[in-house]
Write a protein that holds these residues in place. Structure first.
Motif: not given
Length: 543
Positions: A157-164, A406-408, A411-414
């Protein structure tokens, strides 16, 4: 005997990939496929001498110690099998693995579809012939995707620059040795023991052939990163390409405004007199701003296209098809004062065209499939999603940018914010598309719902010989009255995976059929890519 021949590591049974290495002296051997298992790091700890790998087939026959050579008596009782029978049996095995040669002649076992034709009575006839071929290709593509499913996959596993979160893993090749997972594909990663699954998009392929899957949607924010093994991978098959082909053929048959009357009859192969567009003012200067000066054959092609409702440009390798196409688009915009739709079967070709056309000063929008919007692009600044998110026209654009940020970050929105984001984005995309001079996309993306309300009088299709007829029809049915095909029917045609569909001529492009019907292509004659000594052979052999 009854022992199946399969790779020790991945289980492939493709004997053309299989070979062996000694395991315990010369008394025991281990079967391994040539790619990728022979070169994987995991086998280096097995103390096998991988340098001694040898193929199972030599001089078009299995190694003598592997199979028993039949006696003359056995050979005399053998049944002669033709290549055509082998092809039919292979096709039957896809639906019935236990089928035998006796089954290929049974009524209804393999019904041959109608082949593609040179002439069609009307749009319904066109649809009735080609729709079953597209269905065959779709079914074959779905089956191939399903064969890509793999169990026992090890993930790191890893985490991308966009935190995904990104999962990296290796998928062994399919039984025919062909890896069909490419950047942009959607995969389902799951772990039954943890009762976890998540969809992601293939973002990258590493030098070690590992797939980098960026997770998204449900379950993507908290994946089981502590777990490394026991994962299952499924390739998500989408019918989008084939559904849009079918919709385009239906529109061509049913809607009178889908194309002009002249193009309708030309596409069907009817014998109609060539036409010249009325009221066309030929430009004094044919070369477009910031593009190279045209050579004589390119100038002749541009002049012919501007005046004709249907044009074919044949460009052998290195003859400047992209420059010629970009110049044509520039003049079509200036002549018609209307938007031009520019398409090609591949994303690479569309990107190259979009970049060149933008140099002329025209407003260019590069529409990508939504699954490719997160991928790096050489024309990022021209893409629809980039331009829509960077609009500067008041409160709505400011709110859109804040929601995207905000989504970036989160990670997700309401649900309410996500709904608001979709609405703002649709409005922004419509505004960008409406202001464009030129819209560039793949032939399949021309069927994107975001373009459903747009009409394009002029359509240019590059690499037209690499698109099937239904695929080429997708951009055409947006109300086309002036159609330009650019390609080379002496080079490779469309890729057809279904043997039955290929035999029924689904691989014949519309460009090629128009040439056979007597539409004379304008040929570009000066090539810039290679030394004359190198170009002499293909020129004399194929052209």
């Amino acid at each position: 005997g009854d022992q199946p021949l399969e790779c020790y590591s991945c289980g492939t049974k493709n004997v053309f990939l299989l070979g062996f290495v000694p395991a315990q002296g010369d008394s025991v051997v281990v079967l391994l496929c040539r790619e990728p298992c022979l070169h994987t790091n995991g086998l280096k700890d097995m103390n096998w001498d991988l340098d001694k790998w040898q193929p199972l087939i030599e001089d078009r026959a299995f190694l003598s110690w592997l199979v028993k050579v039949p006696s003359e008596a056995d050979a005399s009782r053998a049944q002669n099998v033709t290549a055509a029978q082998i092809g039919k049996l292979e096709q039957l095995w896809r639906s019935d693995p236990n089928a035998t040669l006796r089954d290929i002649d049974k009524p209804g076992s393999l019904e041959e579809p109608q082949p593609a034709r040179m002439h069609y009575d009307d749009g319904y006839h066109f649809q009735n012939v080609l729709a079953p071929l597209i269905k065959l290709e779709a079914e074959n593509d779905r089956r191939m995707k399903e064969e890509q499913s793999r169990s026992g996959v090890t993930v790191h596993w890893d985490v991308a620059v966009n935190k995904k979160h990104v999962a990296f893993f290796l998928i062994p090749q399919t039984s025919d040795g062909d890896m069909r997972v490419v950047v942009g594909d959607e995969l389902l990663l799951s772990n039954a023991a943890l009762k976890w699954e998540c969809v992601g998009s293939v973002k990258t392929r590493t030098a070690k052939e590992e797939i980098g899957l960026e997770l998204r949607g449900k379950n993507s924010t908290n994946p089981p990163t502590h777990q490394k093994s026991g994962f299952h991978v499924d390739v998500m098959w989408k019918a989008t390409t084939y559904d849009r082909c079918q919709m385009a053929m239906k529109s061509f048959a049913v809607e009178e405004v889908s194309v002009s009357g002249y193009l309708y009859h030309r596409i069907l192969g009817h014998d109609v007199e060539p036409q010249v567009l009325k009221g066309v003012k030929l430009p004094k200067k044919l070369s477009a701003p910031n593009l190279p000066e045209l050579n004589p054959s390119q100038r002749e092609a541009v002049l012919q296209v501007i005046q004709a409702p249907l044009s074919l440009i044949q460009g052998p390798p290195g003859t400047g098809k992209t420059v010629t196409s970009s110049t044509i688009v520039y003049h079509l915009v200036k002549q018609t004062k209307a938007q031009v739709l520019v398409c090609a079967p591949s994303n690479v070709a569309v990107d190259q065209l979009a970049e060149r056309i933008s140099l002329t000063g025209l407003k260019v929008v590069r529409l990508c499939a939504k699954t490719r919007e997160s991928l790096a692009s050489p024309v990022e600044h021209l893409t629809l999603h980039y331009q829509a998110s960077h609009l500067d026209d008041g409160q709505d654009s400011s709110e859109l940018q804040k929601l995207l940020q905000l989504r970036d970050l989160m990670g997700e929105l309401s649900d309410s914010d996500e709904k608001r984001l979709r609405g703002l984005r649709r409005a922004a995309e419509k505004e960008v598309l409406s202001a464009a001079d030129v819209v560039c996309c793949t032939c399949v993306s021309a069927g994107d719902p975001r373009l459903s309300k747009f009409r394009f009088r002029s359509v240019l299709i590059d690499e037209a010989t690499q698109a099937t007829e239904p695929e080429a029809l997708i951009p055409i049915v947006h109300g086309c009255k002036q159609l330009v095909f650019v390609g080379d029917h002496c080079q490779l045609g469309p890729v057809i995976t279904s043997k039955v569909a290929a035999k029924a001529l689904l691989g014949q492009s519309m460009f090629e059929r128009m040439v056979q019907l007597g539409v004379h292509p304008q040929r570009l004659t000066i090539q810039y890519r290679m030394h004359p000594c190198l170009s002499e052979f293909p020129s004399n052999t194929f052209y």
